[in-house]
Enzyme design. Structure first.
Site, short mmCIF file in Angstrom:
data_model
loop_
_atom_site.label_atom_id
_atom_site.label_comp_id
_atom_site.label_asym_id
_atom_site.label_seq_id
_atom_site.Cartn_x
_atom_site.Cartn_y
_atom_site.Cartn_z
N PHE A 233 34.02 -55.49 18.01
CA PHE A 233 34.51 -55.05 19.31
C PHE A 233 34.64 -53.64 19.48
O PHE A 233 35.42 -53.13 20.21
CB PHE A 233 35.74 -55.97 19.55
CG PHE A 233 35.41 -57.55 20.05
CD1 PHE A 233 34.93 -58.27 19.08
CD2 PHE A 233 35.63 -57.84 21.23
CE1 PHE A 233 34.53 -59.62 19.54
CE2 PHE A 233 35.22 -59.01 21.78
CZ PHE A 233 34.72 -59.70 20.85
N LEU A 234 33.54 -52.74 18.84
CA LEU A 234 33.62 -51.54 19.27
C LEU A 234 32.42 -51.07 19.92
O LEU A 234 31.95 -50.07 19.87
CB LEU A 234 33.91 -50.45 18.34
CG LEU A 234 35.34 -50.58 17.71
CD1 LEU A 234 35.34 -49.61 16.44
CD2 LEU A 234 36.31 -50.19 18.63
N CYS B 172 36.74 -66.36 29.59
CA CYS B 172 38.11 -66.30 29.14
C CYS B 172 38.58 -64.96 29.40
O CYS B 172 39.92 -64.78 29.78
CB CYS B 172 37.84 -66.44 27.57
SG CYS B 172 37.70 -68.15 27.04
N ALA C 75 30.28 -50.24 22.91
CA ALA C 75 30.35 -49.67 24.27
C ALA C 75 29.39 -50.21 25.25
O ALA C 75 28.32 -50.61 24.79
CB ALA C 75 30.59 -48.21 24.36
#
Ligand code: UDX
Length: 433
Positions: free
Chosen positions: A244-245, A255, A247
């Site tokens: 989840f890094l 959700c 960009a």
């Protein structure tokens, strides 16, 4: 093996149903839409999700779909998998959850009502009181939030990082946990309020990481650093981790946007201003619009220009366009007077607002275009920077909203290339002189 009733044949309900059936449980899914129930009974899927059709077909004898609420009588567990969409005020709309509670028929034995839908903290306590009020004191209650991501739902269910079970009664928690006996994962047991908060906090943490790296990307752009390298270097720190890094032009989906608003409002309603989450949401909103600035910098006015949007689903491997950045982008481009053409391998272009032209292939989308914007990182787009595409475009500009392409390669192929948080000029170390 248990008998499991599931309320709601939406994405969460169907994924949960086929996975429980695969584990050997007998599953009854109840929905109120006749077409959905009919299609599923015949093994037909109402949405696109990898591996679910195979599981549905393989386990049809353990699965049934019904309109009749009385068909759940005799189930050991009653899972609530209905939508909790945002209301006008941003709070979660629990009307469908309450309809399920209100419609529960006379239930023999000790069935357990299990909440899979994402709900505000405190919902379980209210439902417990509601059940008691209806004389259903013999019905147990547990919170067992789902952490399924679209495109990987079956894998996420079968190989989860953890299973969260919050209950008022430890025997109920044991019973819910036993449904997952065949799955090797830590089980986090908690009170109901904490289980509800775990789901909201996990999503908020993931969104915070995305908005964080997107802001780092924006500063990279302003200072000449490359966020892809930065994320690699930062993510290798064990305390931070690399997931989840990525960009890009921001998160979307069914959700994150709704859950972040719901948590923000939940905090506000309790008298707390959740500043960090408010900033995470705002950063994401602004991020979607940065593409317009990039296009204008290269093309000047966008009036009369043709822009190809490549990918419109909120992420790859799904046809879901809910809160997809493509929607904001298409509307902004149309408002600027541009002609918008869109391509996606599965999502429905006609769901975009306004008069967006539909292209059946990537090549058709870029032909005669003044710019191509990679909106969703579909595999098909990894090889976009070819001579054929360059020659087909009126102006060979690629704005890579997901940092899919190698900037140096794209520039070598004759494109003007801009990613998200990557050096604007070809001064990056990868560019050969
Ligand atoms: C998410 C959660 O992952 C899941 O646990 C929860 O139950 C529901 O919400 P989902 O919406 O399917 O699942 O998508 P996910 O893969 O998490 O991606 C969400 C969004 O974040 C996408 O728009 C994606 O493009 C974006 N994203 C993700 C980034 O921009 N950068 C990243 O590094 C990761």
């Amino acid at each position: 093996m248990a008998k499991v009733g599931i309320f709601g044949a939406g994405w969460v309900g169907v994924c949960t149903a086929v996975c429980f059936a695969e584990l050997g449980h007998e599953v009854v899914v109840r929905d109120v839409v006749p077409e959905k129930v009919d299609a599923l009974s015949h093994g037909q899927m109402p949405f696109h999700e990898a591996d679910v059709p195979e599981l549905l077909e393989r386990n049809l004898e353990r699965l049934s779909f019904t309109l009749d609420v009385d068909d759940v009588v005799g189930c050991d567990f009653l899972f609530v998998c209905v939508d909790t969409p945002p209301t006008y005020s941003g709070d979660a709309d629990l009307s469908r959850v309450w309809t399920v509670v209100d419609e529960l028929p006379e239930l023999p034995g000790h069935p357990i009502l299990v909440m899979k839908s994402t709900v505000p903290v405190g919902t379980g306590e209210k439902i417990r009181a509601g059940l008691d009020h209806r004389g259903l004191t013999h019905v147990g209650y547990a919170s067992n939030p789902e952490f399924l991501a679209e495109g990987t739902a079956v894998r996420d269910f079968m190989r989860p990082d953890r299973i969260v079970v919050g209950a008022f009664d430890s025997a109920d928690a044991d019973a819910v946990a036993s449904l997952y006996d065949k799955i090797d994962a830590p089980i986090v047991r908690s009170d109901v309020n904490s289980a509800e908060m775990i789901k909201l906090a996990a999503n908020a943490a993931l969104m915070t990481r995305i908005s964080f790296i997107n802001e780092i990307a924006n500063v990279c752009e302003a200072t000449g650093a490359d966020v892809v390298k930065v994320a690699e270097g930062v993510g290798l720190d064990n305390r931070i981790g690399s997931k989840f890094l990525r960009a890009g032009i921001g998160y979307g989906g069914s959700c994150f946007p709704k859950d972040s608003l719901a948590l923000k409002q939940l905090a506000s309603n309790s008298g707390y201003h959740f500043q960090l989450l408010a900033a995470v949401i705002e950063v994401n909103e602004l991020q979607k619009r940065r593409v317009i600035g990039k296009l204008s910098r290269h093309l000047g006015s966008l009036r009369g220009k043709t822009v190809a949007l490549l990918g419109i689903a909120f992420k790859p491997d799904t046809d879901d366009m809910r809160e997809a950045p493509s929607i904001v982008l298409a509307s902004r481009l149309l408002a600027e007077g541009a002609t918008v053409r869109a391509w996606d391998p599965v999502a429905d272009v006609s769901k975009l607002p306004g008069s967006v032209e539909r292209a059946d292939t990537v090549l058709e989308a870029v032909t005669g275009a003044d710019a191509a914007v990679i909106v969703t990182e579909w595999d098909e787009l990894k090889g976009l920077a070819t001579a054929e595409v360059r020659d087909a475009m009126r102006n060979p500009l690629i704005v890579d909203g997901r940092n899919v392409l190698d900037p140096a390669e794209a520039r070598r192929a004759g494109f003007v290339y801009e990613g998200m948080g990557r050096p604007l000029a070809p001064n990056d170390v990868n560019v050969e002189a």
